[in-house]
Motif scaffolding. Structure first.
Motif, mmCIF file in Angstrom:
data_model
loop_
_atom_site.group_PDB
_atom_site.id
_atom_site.type_symbol
_atom_site.label_atom_id
_atom_site.label_comp_id
_atom_site.label_asym_id
_atom_site.label_seq_id
_atom_site.Cartn_x
_atom_site.Cartn_y
_atom_site.Cartn_z
ATOM 1 N N VAL A 45 0.862 -1.180 0.000
ATOM 2 C CA VAL A 45 0.000 0.000 0.000
ATOM 3 C C VAL A 45 0.900 1.231 0.000
ATOM 4 O O VAL A 45 1.816 1.331 0.803
ATOM 5 C CB VAL A 45 -0.900 0.020 1.255
ATOM 6 C CG1 VAL A 45 -1.756 1.275 1.285
ATOM 7 C CG2 VAL A 45 -1.770 -1.221 1.320
ATOM 8 N N LEU A 91 -8.282 4.721 -4.782
ATOM 9 C CA LEU A 91 -8.447 3.379 -4.210
ATOM 10 C C LEU A 91 -9.591 2.669 -4.927
ATOM 11 O O LEU A 91 -10.743 3.052 -4.792
ATOM 12 C CB LEU A 91 -8.739 3.496 -2.707
ATOM 13 C CG LEU A 91 -9.119 2.212 -1.972
ATOM 14 C CD1 LEU A 91 -7.999 1.193 -2.032
ATOM 15 C CD2 LEU A 91 -9.474 2.521 -0.517
ATOM 16 N N LEU A 109 -6.907 -3.459 1.513
ATOM 17 C CA LEU A 109 -6.344 -2.386 2.332
ATOM 18 C C LEU A 109 -6.631 -2.653 3.811
ATOM 19 O O LEU A 109 -5.743 -2.539 4.667
ATOM 20 C CB LEU A 109 -6.931 -1.037 1.911
ATOM 21 C CG LEU A 109 -6.598 0.145 2.811
ATOM 22 C CD1 LEU A 109 -5.120 0.509 2.685
ATOM 23 C CD2 LEU A 109 -7.450 1.361 2.503
#
Ligand SMILES: *Cc1c(COP(=O)(O)O)cnc(C)c1O
Length: 467
Positions: A433, A449, A457
């Protein structure tokens, strides 16, 4: 005190390690070469650790060392080029691969790559065809150009166009347009590499038509106009319009080439973005040739698109460098599929990820933050402070430098580990990430995202905070 040097002799031998239960089993799924290399590295590391008086004493049992080797193999077996989750909010992050592709493009790549294709085969005539024909008509339709061709990237497009049009003579460029993009694309260097002599005119902030006119002589092969896509000179500035340049150049029988950088195919001002000339508008000024990228605001694969007058495009195609810079079939498949969506701009805005993310309304971003926040709080408990804050995102990739896209992000402040530690751990997660830090908080921007990646995530954050 144990005699650390004496322990060196008890390090397991490589053969013995390879014969261990764990590693014999691993041989069924992983290449022997990787396991051997990992075993050698682990034993080397243990040797160093033994020699370092400060380091703790390692466990030298064969099975314990074999465990370490297995962990090492898992790391080495990960693909080097792999997916990352981008929560920076920067849409066209050159380090993160610029534009994500639309579904149609992915489908087209799969279709063309899995088997054979008519890449250079004319199915109607049953004979050899040309690879750029698959996209030429579409590019012309969408830009108003007469002819088009495609190369590997825009840097290649500029280089090729310069080489093809200059014939070793010179090109005139305004001093306000001698740009550098991304550290390695510098107009003066590209010109030198194309064998074009650079003739600079005007000053950093002002260049007048007369400056160009005075500089034209028998050595002048073309005028180059460069879109200053990654910066703006503000205040007292003056640049010469495409119309004026085209008129001047054509009186002297020389062409004008414009490096447009991002290459917008549709006007994005309705979405609150600064005014940028579209490719159609650039060509509409009378400029002969325009080059732009496929993977910036266009939202397609890496490509350098060259569009303009037929005579000039023909010259470009015939240059030997055109063969060296040619596009591959995967990029062409993706580019054609992406361009097709632009035939219906509404469809392009909905289906091309870059355009969709660019035009996301604040309310939508707010909604996504509000949905994500309680899930984060459940996972992180009291290990971090999380809140929703308003902020702006940037386009990136050297496009629309002054554009600030209003939005909402989740700001996360870890309580037990440093921000540095947090970002390091996030980068080493199963799916890495990458985000940004602002005012001592780690920001999670929902704009970049992918919704399908939200679970990944959350999983990554859970791994970090709940171990
Ligand atoms: C981005 C950019 C380039 C380089 O394009 P690539 O597709 O990265 O090769 C060249 N010129 C301008 C003005 C740009 O913005």
């Amino acid at each position: 005190m144990p005699d650390r040097r004496a322990l060196l002799r008890t390090l397991p031998a490589i053969d013995r390690l390879l014969g261990s239960r764990i590693l014999s089993k691993l041989e069924e799924t992983q290449p022997h070469l990787l396991i051997l290399e990992a075993a050698q590295k682990v034993v080397d590391d243990l040797r160093q650790q033994l020699l370092d008086e400060q380091a703790p004493l390692p466990d030298l049992e064969t099975e314990a060392v074999a465990e370490l080797v297995a962990v090492r193999v898992a790391l080495m077996a990960k693909p080097s080029l792999r997916k990352v989750i981008n929560v920076t909010g920067t849409l066209l992050h050159t380090n993160l691969g610029r534009a994500p592709l639309c579904n149609d493009a992915l489908q087209a790549i799969k279709e063309v790559a899995q088997g054979y294709s008519n890449l250079e085969y004319d199915l109607d005539a049953g004979q050899r065809g040309k690879r750029f024909t698959h996209v030429e008509e579409l590019i012309c339709k969408l830009t108003g150009g007469e002819a088009a061709t495609v190369v590997n990237n825009n840097a290649g497009a500029v280089m090729l166009a310069l080489a093809a049009l200059s014939g070793g003579k010179s090109a005139i460029v305004s001093r306000g347009e001698l740009i550098e993009i991304g550290g390695s694309f510098r107009i003066p260097d590209i010109m030198a590499a194309s064998g074009v002599e650079l003739v600079e005119v005007g000053t950093t902030n002002k260049t007048h038509l007369k400056d160009y006119a005075d500089a034209i002589d028998k050595e002048t092969a073309l005028i180059l106009k460069v879109h200053t896509s990654n910066y703006r000179i503000l205040g007292f500035t003056e640049a010469v319009s495409g119309e004026e340049l085209a008129e001047l150049a054509h009186q002297q029988n020389i062409p004008v080439l414009e490096d447009l950088g991002s290459g917008l195919l549709i006007d994005l001002t309705p979405y609150g973005l600064p005014r940028e000339p579209t490719v159609r508008e650039a060509l509409g000024t009378g400029i002969d040739l325009v080059t732009f990228s496929g993977d910036k605001l266009l939202g397609g694969p890496q490509a350098g698109i060259i569009v303009g007058n037929k005579d000039v495009i023909d010259k470009v195609r015939k240059h030997p460098m055109a063969r060296a810079l040619r596009s591959d079939k995967l990029s062409l498949a993706a580019l054609e599929a992406t361009l097709r969506l632009y035939l219906d701009p509404q469809k392009a805005l909905q289906q091309i990820p870059t355009l969709r993310m660019l035009s996301l309304p604040v309310e939508e971003l707010q909604r996504r933050c509000e949905k994500l926040l309680p899930q984060l709080l459940t996972h992180l408990g009291d290990q971090a402070d999380c809140s929703i804050i308003e902020t702006t995102a940037t386009v990136g990739g050297g496009a629309l430098p002054l554009a600030e896209l209003p939005g909402c992000v989740i700001a996360l402040a870890p309580k037990q580990i440093s921000l540095n530690e947090l970002t390091t751990r996030l980068r080493s997660c199963e799916t890495a990430v990458v985000g940004r830090i602002q005012d001592d908080r780690f920001l999670i921007d929902p704009r970049t995202l992918n919704q399908e990646d939200e679970d990944l995530l959350l999983k990554a954050l859970k791994q970090i905070f709940c171990r």
